[in-house]
Structure formats: C-alpha cells, structure tokens
Design an enzyme around this catalytic site. Sequence first.
Site, PDB file in Angstrom:
ATOM      1  N   TYR A   7      55.268   2.442  63.886  1.00  0.00           N
ATOM      2  CA  TYR A   7      56.315   2.636  64.893  1.00  0.00           C
ATOM      3  C   TYR A   7      56.207   1.648  66.044  1.00  0.00           C
ATOM      4  CZ  TYR A   7      57.738   6.917  62.660  1.00  0.00           C
ATOM      5  OH  TYR A   7      58.208   7.815  61.755  1.00  0.00           O
ATOM      6  N   LYS A  66      45.094   9.038  56.088  1.00  0.00           N
ATOM      7  CA  LYS A  66      45.162   8.492  54.727  1.00  0.00           C
ATOM      8  C   LYS A  66      44.049   7.449  54.590  1.00  0.00           C
ATOM      9  CE  LYS A  66      47.161   8.034  50.758  1.00  0.00           C
ATOM     10  NZ  LYS A  66      46.756   8.968  49.704  1.00  0.00           N
ATOM     11  N   ASP A 118      48.169  13.349  51.913  1.00  0.00           N
ATOM     12  CA  ASP A 118      48.985  13.832  50.794  1.00  0.00           C
ATOM     13  C   ASP A 118      48.610  15.252  50.381  1.00  0.00           C
ATOM     14  OD1 ASP A 118      47.208  11.260  49.859  1.00  0.00           O
ATOM     15  OD2 ASP A 118      46.763  12.999  48.659  1.00  0.00           O
ATOM     16  N   ASP A 137      55.123  12.373  61.507  1.00  0.00           N
ATOM     17  CA  ASP A 137      56.578  12.434  61.351  1.00  0.00           C
ATOM     18  C   ASP A 137      56.922  13.253  60.108  1.00  0.00           C
ATOM     19  OD1 ASP A 137      59.227  11.948  61.723  1.00  0.00           O
ATOM     20  OD2 ASP A 137      59.148   9.805  61.342  1.00  0.00           O
TER      21      ASP A 137
END
Length: 398
Positions: free
Chosen positions: A147, A214, A263, A287
């Site tokens: 972002y 992640k 995930d 998000d």
Amino acid sequence: MADKITMGPQGQLQVPDEPIIPFVRGDGTGVDIWPAAQSVLDAGAAKYGRKVAWREVLAGQKAFDETGSWLPDETIQAFRDHLIGIKGPLTTPVGGGIRSLNVAIRQILDLYVCLRPVRWFQGVPAPVKDPAAVDIVIFRENTEDIYAGLEVEEGTPEAKKLIGLLKENFGWEIRADSGVGIKPVSITGSKRLIRAAIKYAVERGRQSVTLVHKGNIQKFTEGAFMKWGYELVKEEFSDVAVGWDDCGGKPGDRILVKDNIADITLQQVLTRPGDFDVIATTNLNGDYLSDALAAQVGGIGIAPGGNINYVTGHGVFEATHGTAPKYAGQDKVNPSSLLLSGVMMFDHLGWKDAADDIVKALEATIAEKIVTYDFARQMDGAKEVKCSEFAAAVVENL
Ligand code: NAP
C-alpha cells in the site's frame, strides 16, 4: 463550551464535555447515512449530559465540486488540529494524482493502525452456524506493505530502469514485460503496530495477540514482522505478555503472543474463531482478513473501522463500505457501519457508557426485526424501514 480535544502529558486524550469533532459527510449514500448516524450519536451522548460540536469539513466529490480539490488542505488541517474525526464513504477519483482519498488521509496523518473490531450483533443474519463465537479485534498495519504505492507500470521507462537495476545489482531475472511493486516492511512500522495491539489487549483484558504473516514465503518482510513482534514482547511487555515459544503455549496470567500463517488463518477464523482474540498483521493480510471476518458475522455492510496514531493522538473513524451510488439519496441503506464507527470513536474518547448503550439499542432494534433493506431480504418476518426510520428506532430504544 465547545473545545478541542488535546493530548495530555502522559499521552492520553484530554476530552472536553463538548469536543469539536470534524466530520466528512461522505459522497453517494453519505447524504443518507451521516444524518442518521449523527442523530443516534447525539442522542447517546445527551443521555450522559454530553454533546459533540460537529464541524463539517469537505473531502471527495462534494469537496471537488465546491473547491476544485478532492482533499482540501483545510480538511487535513482540521483533522490535524482537532485530533479526532469521522468520515462517511468517499468516491475514489478516477485518474489524476490521488489513488484513494482514504489511503491519502491515512498516509498524510500517519494513521498507522487500522482498527477493525469484528463481532456479531444479536439478530444480524449471518452465513455461519455460530457467529457469536467471533469476537476478534484486528490491528492492520496501515502505512507500509504494497500500500506504500511504490509500483511501476509494465512497459514504462521506469519499469525498464528498475528491472535493469535489479538485474545489474542483484542478478534478479524479472520478465521484461512485468509491472513491478515494492513491499517495504520496517522495524519501526511493525513494532509500533504490534505495540498498539498488545497495549489494547492489556487494557481490555484480552487473552492473546496473534501475529498473522506470510513469513514462510516472504521471509524478510512478513517473517521479519513476526520476529520483531516476538522481540517487542521481550523488550517491552515481559511483565504482562509472553511469546508462545517462551511458555510452551501456557502463558499463566499473562497475554499469550503467538503467530499464524495468513492462509491457514483464513481457514481457522472460520473453523475455530474462538482461538483468535486480538490479531496484529501487515497491511494486505489485514485487508483480506477484516473483510472475510466481517462477512462471517453478516456485517459486511455494518462493519466499523478506525484509523489511529496512538502516539500523536490522531484518529479518523470511517464507514468501511463504499458510497453505493445506486442508492444515493434514497434514504434506504443501512447507516450502521458509520454509526458503529462513531461508537468506536466514543469508546476511544472514553465515552464507553454512551457507546455501550448505543450498541444495546442497535441490537434491540434488530431483535425487533426493524431493519433496512439489506437485512430485511435475509430475515423472515422483518419490518423493512428507511435509513432515517431505522436511526429513529435506535434512538427510541436508547
Ligand atoms: P460499495 O459502495 O461498498 O457498494 C457495494 C455494495 O455493498 C452495494 O451495492 C450494497 O449491496 C452494499 N452496501 C454498501 N453500503 C451499504 C449500506 N450502507 N447498507 C447496505 N448495503 C450497503 O462498493 P462499490 O459500489 O464497489 O464502490 C462505490 C464507490 O465507493 C467507488 O467510488 C469506490 O471507490 C468507493 N469506495 C469507498 C470506500 C470508502 O470511502 N471507505 C470503500 C470502498 C469503496 P447490494 O447491491 O447488495 O444492495
């Protein structure tokens, strides 16, 4: 007398009985939901002898039409001076320099936390069997990650230059027909976000903070976020919190800080939401996660949000949905996302009594099956009312 909110010497907000709070009504359905939300907020405050001195500032389409600027300097200055503000949804300008007004406001004021509490409100139609099991507060990093807007478009001289530079200096082979984006994740950005999440957990008597990342793939950005989080626990919170590896998952009366891959988190918030309490995560993960979780409690149209800098005291609370232009001016849509953002704002100001009462009144109204079209179409025997009528019913229940 109306006065400004200020920051006290201990880094605590000093809130007068009649604080001046700048608001942006918002574009599209903003004309419907702002007056509705404001009427409920005013009634909630009045119950405890308080009052908000609302001060309208402009952003979005209305600002562009009236001033020629999508985000006038006066608006940013008002948010800067008054510390706390609230906004309805804004039209994203197509073309031009500003990618998103919301992102611009967050970056200019360095609002590094996107706070999204996700819980079920009694009576709200939800797609899962046990929506009440979800009571999760997401701290999403708000200034870094992809972002940051550091992207170059495929085929441009900038993209060619960057691809060439990376090949020359790092030996990285990137296809010539690629667009390229940069993902910065810093110690500063990560630690201040995780610090805010742990402090929140301590102040609210929460059980755990999960660092969602992640890091199995993106070791030096997402993996580092997790590493810095555990470091922070040892450096600053060892009396009140402990990392999973340092206690074998048995924290005693301290807050457990653990981590989870992004995930699998998206699966587990569905299959065992009770395992999650406060979540601290990087921007993009946050998000996805906050929208997925909001849907789980049926709240995608009523989910509230706040963007906060706990150091400077700045905060802008906002409806999390867009302007829904097809419904604009019809007095139809649900004002609850903006209303609950106002409730979060009251809670943040220390007006917990009024905030709690508004939530109870909202739940009572939904329990009476008095709802706007979006809930009515999912409920049996609902009484569908207009946006303003829904707000009036909530005020009645106050
Ligand atoms: P949207 O405005 O969020 O609307 C998508 C759908 O969500 C609506 O068609 C409606 O569903 C439902 N919805 C939205 N607000 C609702 C409310 N108050 N009550 C009940 N249902 C509601 O998304 P969009 O149509 O993709 O975007 C429109 C504009 O908003 C764009 O300019 C976009 O850039 C901007 N936007 C702004 C923000 C922001 O300011 N925070 C966020 C997202 C998008 P149904 O059709 O099923 O009734």
